[in-house]
Scaffold this motif. Structure first.
Motif, PDB file in Angstrom:
ATOM      1  N   ARG A 106       0.852  -1.181   0.000  1.00 20.92           N
ATOM      2  CA  ARG A 106       0.000   0.000   0.000  1.00 20.92           C
ATOM      3  C   ARG A 106       0.889   1.232   0.000  1.00 20.92           C
ATOM      4  O   ARG A 106       1.847   1.309   0.760  1.00 20.92           O
ATOM      5  CB  ARG A 106      -0.886  -0.007   1.248  1.00 20.92           C
ATOM      6  CG  ARG A 106      -1.718   1.242   1.447  1.00 20.92           C
ATOM      7  CD  ARG A 106      -2.382   1.189   2.806  1.00 20.92           C
ATOM      8  NE  ARG A 106      -3.236   2.328   3.059  1.00 20.92           N
ATOM      9  CZ  ARG A 106      -3.702   2.647   4.249  1.00 20.92           C
ATOM     10  NH1 ARG A 106      -3.383   1.928   5.297  1.00 20.92           N
ATOM     11  NH2 ARG A 106      -4.473   3.702   4.402  1.00 20.92           N
ATOM     12  N   GLY A 139       0.548   5.610  -0.351  1.00 17.98           N
ATOM     13  CA  GLY A 139      -0.264   6.790  -0.592  1.00 17.98           C
ATOM     14  C   GLY A 139       0.509   8.063  -0.323  1.00 17.98           C
ATOM     15  O   GLY A 139       1.078   8.233   0.745  1.00 17.98           O
ATOM     16  N   THR A 150     -14.485   3.643  -1.210  1.00 13.54           N
ATOM     17  CA  THR A 150     -13.487   2.689  -1.680  1.00 13.54           C
ATOM     18  C   THR A 150     -14.045   1.894  -2.856  1.00 13.54           C
ATOM     19  O   THR A 150     -15.255   1.693  -2.970  1.00 13.54           O
ATOM     20  CB  THR A 150     -13.085   1.722  -0.555  1.00 13.54           C
ATOM     21  OG1 THR A 150     -14.232   0.952  -0.146  1.00 13.54           O
ATOM     22  CG2 THR A 150     -12.548   2.469   0.649  1.00 13.54           C
ATOM     23  N   GLY A 165     -12.545  -1.257  -6.070  1.00 14.28           N
ATOM     24  CA  GLY A 165     -11.422  -2.051  -6.571  1.00 14.28           C
ATOM     25  C   GLY A 165     -11.916  -3.303  -7.267  1.00 14.28           C
ATOM     26  O   GLY A 165     -13.106  -3.493  -7.503  1.00 14.28           O
ATOM     27  N   ALA A 202      -8.533   1.172  -4.168  1.00 15.44           N
ATOM     28  CA  ALA A 202      -8.226   2.582  -3.935  1.00 15.44           C
ATOM     29  C   ALA A 202      -9.182   3.137  -2.891  1.00 15.44           C
ATOM     30  O   ALA A 202     -10.384   2.864  -2.929  1.00 15.44           O
ATOM     31  CB  ALA A 202      -8.329   3.388  -5.222  1.00 15.44           C
ATOM     32  N   GLU A 203      -8.630   3.897  -1.935  1.00 23.39           N
ATOM     33  CA  GLU A 203      -9.427   4.662  -0.980  1.00 23.39           C
ATOM     34  C   GLU A 203      -9.474   6.108  -1.470  1.00 23.39           C
ATOM     35  O   GLU A 203      -8.434   6.688  -1.781  1.00 23.39           O
ATOM     36  CB  GLU A 203      -8.801   4.618   0.407  1.00 23.39           C
ATOM     37  CG  GLU A 203      -8.715   3.240   1.021  1.00 23.39           C
ATOM     38  CD  GLU A 203      -8.043   3.285   2.375  1.00 23.39           C
ATOM     39  OE1 GLU A 203      -7.834   4.402   2.900  1.00 23.39           O
ATOM     40  OE2 GLU A 203      -7.718   2.211   2.909  1.00 23.39           O
ATOM     41  N   ILE A 211      -6.177   9.961  -3.015  1.00 16.74           N
ATOM     42  CA  ILE A 211      -6.352   8.535  -3.263  1.00 16.74           C
ATOM     43  C   ILE A 211      -5.181   7.743  -2.687  1.00 16.74           C
ATOM     44  O   ILE A 211      -4.025   8.117  -2.865  1.00 16.74           O
ATOM     45  CB  ILE A 211      -6.477   8.256  -4.774  1.00 16.74           C
ATOM     46  CG1 ILE A 211      -7.725   8.966  -5.332  1.00 16.74           C
ATOM     47  CG2 ILE A 211      -6.545   6.763  -5.048  1.00 16.74           C
ATOM     48  CD1 ILE A 211      -7.891   8.808  -6.821  1.00 16.74           C
ATOM     49  N   THR A 212      -5.493   6.645  -2.012  1.00 16.30           N
ATOM     50  CA  THR A 212      -4.480   5.711  -1.520  1.00 16.30           C
ATOM     51  C   THR A 212      -4.683   4.372  -2.210  1.00 16.30           C
ATOM     52  O   THR A 212      -5.707   3.711  -2.004  1.00 16.30           O
ATOM     53  CB  THR A 212      -4.582   5.527   0.002  1.00 16.30           C
ATOM     54  OG1 THR A 212      -4.332   6.774   0.640  1.00 16.30           O
ATOM     55  CG2 THR A 212      -3.561   4.509   0.493  1.00 16.30           C
ATOM     56  N   PRO A 213      -3.740   3.923  -3.048  1.00 13.00           N
ATOM     57  CA  PRO A 213      -3.904   2.642  -3.747  1.00 13.00           C
ATOM     58  C   PRO A 213      -3.393   1.469  -2.920  1.00 13.00           C
ATOM     59  O   PRO A 213      -2.560   1.621  -2.031  1.00 13.00           O
ATOM     60  CB  PRO A 213      -3.042   2.842  -5.000  1.00 13.00           C
ATOM     61  CG  PRO A 213      -1.959   3.769  -4.551  1.00 13.00           C
ATOM     62  CD  PRO A 213      -2.582   4.680  -3.521  1.00 13.00           C
ATOM     63  N   HIS A 214      -3.922   0.267  -3.205  1.00 12.26           N
ATOM     64  CA  HIS A 214      -3.489  -0.979  -2.593  1.00 12.26           C
ATOM     65  C   HIS A 214      -3.255  -2.003  -3.693  1.00 12.26           C
ATOM     66  O   HIS A 214      -3.962  -2.022  -4.700  1.00 12.26           O
ATOM     67  CB  HIS A 214      -4.550  -1.557  -1.656  1.00 12.26           C
ATOM     68  CG  HIS A 214      -4.959  -0.652  -0.551  1.00 12.26           C
ATOM     69  ND1 HIS A 214      -4.665  -0.902   0.759  1.00 12.26           N
ATOM     70  CD2 HIS A 214      -5.655   0.508  -0.546  1.00 12.26           C
ATOM     71  CE1 HIS A 214      -5.170   0.047   1.531  1.00 12.26           C
ATOM     72  NE2 HIS A 214      -5.773   0.925   0.752  1.00 12.26           N
TER      73      HIS A 214
END
Length: 262
Positions: free
Chosen positions: A65, A67, A228, A230, A244-245, A252-255
């Motif tokens: 993760r 971000g 969220t 995905g 993504a959050e 945006i915070t991707p995982h």
């Protein structure tokens, strides 16, 4: 609750997993991995950030993760969990969050065991270090403990996780109450969770599976409101999940999660 149908046995999936770990270590040498009894992966990230335990005793998973939500703010997390025996799971997780002047680092060590077909238990220890660039405020460290209990019945799983937070005198405890429901033979799943740390948060998520190969997910969390979404794809004994959050102010915070099935 099993997430997938039993796949074809892999020839040597750990070789690929070790290669991925090596590549990540070269690109981000400041991080180190420890153990954790829980796994915050891209599947959970796409479903409101709800708590998910490792998907199965028969898989190895690597999650990442990253971000950069605001200028100068970094948020990175790496997770790795592996089966130990027929009923146990050990895992690894490391998290770094902070700016040029402030940083938090967390590493967690734990073990999860299926003691019966309908029951899983787990224990973990979490290490936290907080530091600043100001010499007048030296880095501080704490050690916290966690315990997990999960009951399974058909397509329903009820999970209770509790732990200590010694770094916060006002809120020294944390807990999660999570319920998942996946009807047998159906292509969808639902999850709802209450989380209490500093605030009481509600997390909701849903997942739709097409032929047990393609997956679409969406969810939300409250306080603050985070949306969220995905998806994922399964190819024989390998799968990759993306999420993504989306926060109105923090971006945006991707995982990303890679899973290898034995």
């Amino acid at each position: 609750m099993r997430r997938w149908k039993k796949p074809v046995k892999s020839s040597n999936p750990l070789v690929i997993l070790l290669i991925v770990v090596a590549v990540w270590a070269v690109s981000a040498p400041s991080a180190a991995a420890q153990f954790t009894s829980t796994a915050y992966d891209a599947r959970s990230g796409a479903m409101g950030g709800s708590l998910f335990l490792p998907a199965d005793e028969g898989c190895a998973t690597l999650g990442y993760r990253s971000g950069y939500r605001l200028q100068g703010l970094a948020d990175k997390q790496l997770g790795l969990w592996l089966p130990l025996g027929r009923r146990g799971i050990v895992a690894a997780a490391y998290m770094h969050h902070g700016t040029v002047d402030y940083h938090e680092q967390q590493a967690t060590a734990g073990y999860q065991l299926r003691v019966a077909e309908w029951l899983k238990v787990g224990v973990a220890a979490r290490w936290l270090q907080v530091g600043t660039s100001d010499a007048h405020y030296p880095a501080r460290q704490w050690l916290a403990a966690e315990a997990m209990l999960q009951a399974l019945a058909g397509g329903t799983a009820l999970t209770l996780l509790g732990g200590t937070r010694p770094w916060d005198d006002a809120h020294p405890w944390r807990w999660h109450l999570n319920m998942r429901y996946t009807p047998a033979g159906e292509g969808y799943g639902l999850v709802a969770e209450l989380e209490q740390e500093e605030l009481l948060r509600l997390r909701l998520g849903m997942e739709y599976a097409f032929r047990q190969r393609w997956f679409l997910r969406a969810g939300m969390a409250t306080r603050p409101v985070v949306m969220t979404f995905g998806g994922g794809v399964r190819l024989k004994q390998y799968s990759i999940d993306l999420a993504a959050e989306v926060h109105s102010s923090l971006g945006i915070t991707p995982h990303t999660t890679l899973t290898l099935w034995f």
